[in-house]
Every structure is written in structure tokens, then in C-alpha cells.
Scaffold this active site. Sequence first.
Site, PDB file in Angstrom:
ATOM      1  N   HIS A  79      17.423  28.057 -25.602  1.00  0.00           N
ATOM      2  CA  HIS A  79      18.204  27.097 -26.211  1.00  0.00           C
ATOM      3  C   HIS A  79      18.605  26.078 -24.798  1.00  0.00           C
ATOM      4  CE1 HIS A  79      19.548  29.557 -29.600  1.00  0.00           C
ATOM      5  NE2 HIS A  79      18.443  28.827 -30.067  1.00  0.00           N
ATOM      6  N   ARG A  83      19.544  38.008 -36.706  1.00  0.00           N
ATOM      7  CA  ARG A  83      19.404  38.890 -35.355  1.00  0.00           C
ATOM      8  C   ARG A  83      20.851  39.505 -35.043  1.00  0.00           C
ATOM      9  NH1 ARG A  83      17.139  34.058 -31.668  1.00  0.00           N
ATOM     10  NH2 ARG A  83      15.870  33.499 -33.367  1.00  0.00           N
ATOM     11  N   HIS A 126      25.909  26.729 -28.983  1.00  0.00           N
ATOM     12  CA  HIS A 126      24.882  26.345 -30.065  1.00  0.00           C
ATOM     13  C   HIS A 126      24.756  27.392 -30.954  1.00  0.00           C
ATOM     14  CE1 HIS A 126      20.573  24.882 -30.515  1.00  0.00           C
ATOM     15  NE2 HIS A 126      20.480  25.834 -31.246  1.00  0.00           N
ATOM     16  N   ASP A 167      21.517  32.368 -44.415  1.00  0.00           N
ATOM     17  CA  ASP A 167      22.325  30.960 -44.610  1.00  0.00           C
ATOM     18  C   ASP A 167      23.734  30.908 -44.448  1.00  0.00           C
ATOM     19  OD1 ASP A 167      23.335  28.407 -45.221  1.00  0.00           O
ATOM     20  OD2 ASP A 167      20.891  27.878 -45.486  1.00  0.00           O
ATOM     21  N   PHE A 168      24.558  30.310 -43.528  1.00  0.00           N
ATOM     22  CA  PHE A 168      26.142  30.462 -43.429  1.00  0.00           C
ATOM     23  C   PHE A 168      26.534  29.932 -44.885  1.00  0.00           C
ATOM     24  CE2 PHE A 168      27.101  32.367 -39.521  1.00  0.00           C
ATOM     25  CZ  PHE A 168      26.082  32.539 -38.635  1.00  0.00           C
ATOM     26  N   LYS A 202       5.602  21.122 -35.047  1.00  0.00           N
ATOM     27  CA  LYS A 202       6.472  20.280 -35.464  1.00  0.00           C
ATOM     28  C   LYS A 202       6.303  19.039 -34.357  1.00  0.00           C
ATOM     29  CE  LYS A 202      10.378  22.962 -36.753  1.00  0.00           C
ATOM     30  NZ  LYS A 202      11.508  23.614 -35.956  1.00  0.00           N
ATOM     31  N   GLY A 231      23.178  28.063 -34.422  1.00  0.00           N
ATOM     32  CA  GLY A 231      22.320  27.643 -35.504  1.00  0.00           C
ATOM     33  C   GLY A 231      21.803  29.130 -36.238  1.00  0.00           C
ATOM     34  N   GLY A 246      19.520  30.898 -34.854  1.00  0.00           N
ATOM     35  CA  GLY A 246      19.776  31.730 -33.638  1.00  0.00           C
ATOM     36  C   GLY A 246      20.945  31.058 -33.058  1.00  0.00           C
ATOM     37  N   ARG A 276       7.339  21.724 -26.208  1.00  0.00           N
ATOM     38  CA  ARG A 276       8.292  22.551 -25.939  1.00  0.00           C
ATOM     39  C   ARG A 276       7.923  23.896 -25.487  1.00  0.00           C
ATOM     40  NH1 ARG A 276      11.598  26.125 -30.182  1.00  0.00           N
ATOM     41  NH2 ARG A 276      13.011  27.132 -29.049  1.00  0.00           N
ATOM     42  N   GLU A 294      17.165  18.215 -29.122  1.00  0.00           N
ATOM     43  CA  GLU A 294      16.545  18.778 -28.198  1.00  0.00           C
ATOM     44  C   GLU A 294      15.023  18.072 -28.147  1.00  0.00           C
ATOM     45  OE1 GLU A 294      16.900  22.397 -30.532  1.00  0.00           O
ATOM     46  OE2 GLU A 294      16.646  23.439 -28.809  1.00  0.00           O
ATOM     47  N   GLY A 297      23.109  23.690 -36.194  1.00  0.00           N
ATOM     48  CA  GLY A 297      23.462  23.831 -37.770  1.00  0.00           C
ATOM     49  C   GLY A 297      24.711  24.012 -38.091  1.00  0.00           C
ATOM     50  N   ASN A 334       6.415  20.952 -30.786  1.00  0.00           N
ATOM     51  CA  ASN A 334       6.962  22.129 -30.920  1.00  0.00           C
ATOM     52  C   ASN A 334       6.257  23.085 -31.678  1.00  0.00           C
ATOM     53  OD1 ASN A 334       8.540  24.415 -30.966  1.00  0.00           O
ATOM     54  ND2 ASN A 334      10.149  23.327 -31.838  1.00  0.00           N
TER      55      ASN A 334
END
Length: 397
Positions: A180, A241, A208, A283-284, A14, A210, A212, A91, A384, A331, A7
Site C-alpha cells: 500500500h 487475513r 490504511h 465486511d466491517f 481496473k 481497507g 487489507g 500498478r 491510489e 474503506g 491495475n
Amino acid sequence: MNILVINCGSSSLKYQLIDSGTEEVLAKGLCERIGIDGSVLTHTPAGKDKVKIETPMPNHTVAVKLVIDALTDAEHGVVKSLDEINAVGHRVVHGGEKFASSVVINDEVLGAIEECNDLAPLHNPANLIGINSCREIMPDVPMVAVFDTAFHQTMPEKAYLYGLPYEYYEKYKIRRYGFHGTSHDYVSARAAEILGKTRDTLKIIVCHLGNGGSVSAVDHGKCVDTSMGLTPLEGIIMGTRSGSIDPAICDFICQKEHLTSAEMNSILNKKSGVLGMSKVSSDFRDIEAAANDGNTLAEVTLDAFYYSVAKYIGAYAAAMNGVDAIAFTAGVGENNVLGRAEIAKYLGYLGTEIDAEKNNVRGEDRVISTDESKVALLCVPTNEELAIARQTASLVK
Ligand code: ADP
């Protein structure tokens, strides 16, 4: 078969080496700051200690070479030589309308991916650099491109066309693509499996969530709608975003703040979402902590986020004329127990009942609704890399 999953971003790479037979991750890692001072490779072989290799990586080809060296190293390697890497799965973010599934990479495919660069100028060129670097280092190893957009190519015209002059679709292919896709595909299949059914018998909504985030409607195995659009900016409120907003807001802010459209675009992508709304963090976990400490803006931000997800679920239940299962992943979706419960509060009209005890789960496959619930709610960790490895193995067999 050992599959190297790559990726590649503009300054990062990654990777995971996966044995496609056992589906075991043999090693994984990350190259950071490629082309910038302070490049570092963090390599984690299964069952051994993590190693950090700080060495200059002026370009991606050097980074790929270092990854291969790490994977084949006598001490922290996991294979003896390059011969034990049987294929590479890449990816690729945007496959436009050209790719409705994964493909074996050849020169023609590379050209077609390049033609999609316009649609994802930040991502596709980086993905191509990764592919070309791997081809340089491993010219004889077969490679496969797995696209984020491919799973969504089954959407009908009514879902992918915008209310814009049709000529923009004709001239520039401006339409909804969605992202995604690998995750929506994997998670919807897995949700059906957990329920002991096959995907082609179910109406599934995948959330999904995360940094994003996107929601998709998977009707009898086919994606019929998804919340991200031409770019990954549309849809639910995300980490940084904005998600969907009134498009006229852009011109309004540009005039008031004397911004260019590029600056506005950057604000929408990097400074908006829950970060911009809460003034706390993207970050949540931080926002949840702030809300618990009595920060009302953080509380409102979380409410707005849950509400935006619930509205898409409602829209997609309508799009499919019903829903059998709703799966939470990534996440936030996999770990945020409170968030899933808050979203579920909006879904009572569907006959949905979350089970507080079963919902107390993080990062594990599990049905989180009661036995009586008319719609199954599930926590399904996405994977993924494994999905890319599976598709790569099936194409190069
Ligand atoms: P991406 O791949 O889009 O960068 P991830 O899927 O890794 O994002 O998700 C990152 C998000 O998951 C972060 O905002 C983080 O706050 C959230 N997250 C991770 N663990 C938890 C948790 N225990 N509770 C709430 N949110 C969490």
C-alpha cells in the site's frame, strides 16, 4: 496529458483515464472474469451512464483492446483516438529491493519486475501480463511502473530485518517490504497539506484500513516502518487475513487438521481476519450490524481489530519518538466513524482528543481532533489512481 492507469489482477483489470492537468477522471471501469466464462466490462464515462459490455475476454490483451475501444467509442468514449492517451501508469505490487521509486518501463525493467515474481507470485505475474498486453496494443505509448513497495524502501535495516538467520535474507531476500506504499505516500503528503504544513516537518502515522490493511510510520517524509512484511499477510487483523500471529501456530494447526502448508497459507489469507474471528463476514459493516444485534463474537472481533491498530500506532509513536498526526484512510478508515473513535480511545496517553462532531464524516478530507489535541487526527480519502497518474505524468514529461 491523459494518463491511463491500469491495475491488473489475474482475472480482472481496473482502469481509470485521468487528465493529469485537471486531475479529472475522464472514465473508469473494470474488466472481470478475464479468461473465464462470462467476461464482462463495466465502463463508466464521466457524466454519462455506465455501460456493461458482455463479451468473451479469453486473455488480457483482448481486455485491453476492449478498454481502448470503450474509451474511444463514438457513443460512450471520452477521447477521439488512441493518440489522446499519452501514457500508461501500471500498478505493480512488488518491486523488491530493486525499485525505490516509479520507473519508465523498458525491457530491462520488465526483466527486473519478473525477478520479483517469487516475492508476490499471485500479483506480479498478473501485473506483467497487463503491462505486456498494453505494450502489444499501444507499442508507442510510454509506460510507467508504480510499485506498492517503493515508498517503504527508505526503512532502515533494523525495521526491515526479521529475527531469522541472516542467510535467508542473503539467499532469498526475506525481509519486510511493506505494501500500500502508493497510498501511504499520498495520504501522508495530503495529511500534511491539510494541516498547512510540509511533510518533511512532521511525524505522521498512516492507518490504511481497507479489506487489507496496514499502518506506517512516516518520519519527516520518509517511511521508517510499516506493518505488512515480506507479504501482505503480516500486521494488523484484516478482512480475511490473520495479520501477525505466533508462527508456531501454523505447524500446530497443520498437524492437528492434517493440512499442507499451502492449505494453511490459504486459511491465513482467505479464511482468517475478522471473517474467521466473527464467523459473520469480512465486511466491517456486516460485523458492526451483527454486534449491534447483540452478537458478542462480532463485538469481540471489532474490539480485537481496533486494539490491533492502536498497538501499531503505539509502536510507531515509539519508533519515531513522537507523532504529530495520525491519518485514517481506505474503506474502513474513511467511513467507519465508530471505529476511528474506538481506536482514538487508546491514544489518550499521546494527548490525543477526538472531536465527536468533526469525526462524524465519511470519505472526506477533514481534521477530526479537537483544536486542543496534541496530535492531529485526520480522515483522508486515499486515491491510489491519482497518485499513479501523477507519478506517470512526472516521469514521461
Ligand atoms: P480494499 O481496497 O482493500 O479491497 P477498501 O479500501 O475498499 O478495501 O475497504 C473495504 C472495507 O471498507 C470493507 O470491509 C467495508 O466494510 C469497509 N467499509 C466501507 N464503507 C464502510 C462504512 N460506512 N462503515 C464501515 N466500514 C465500511
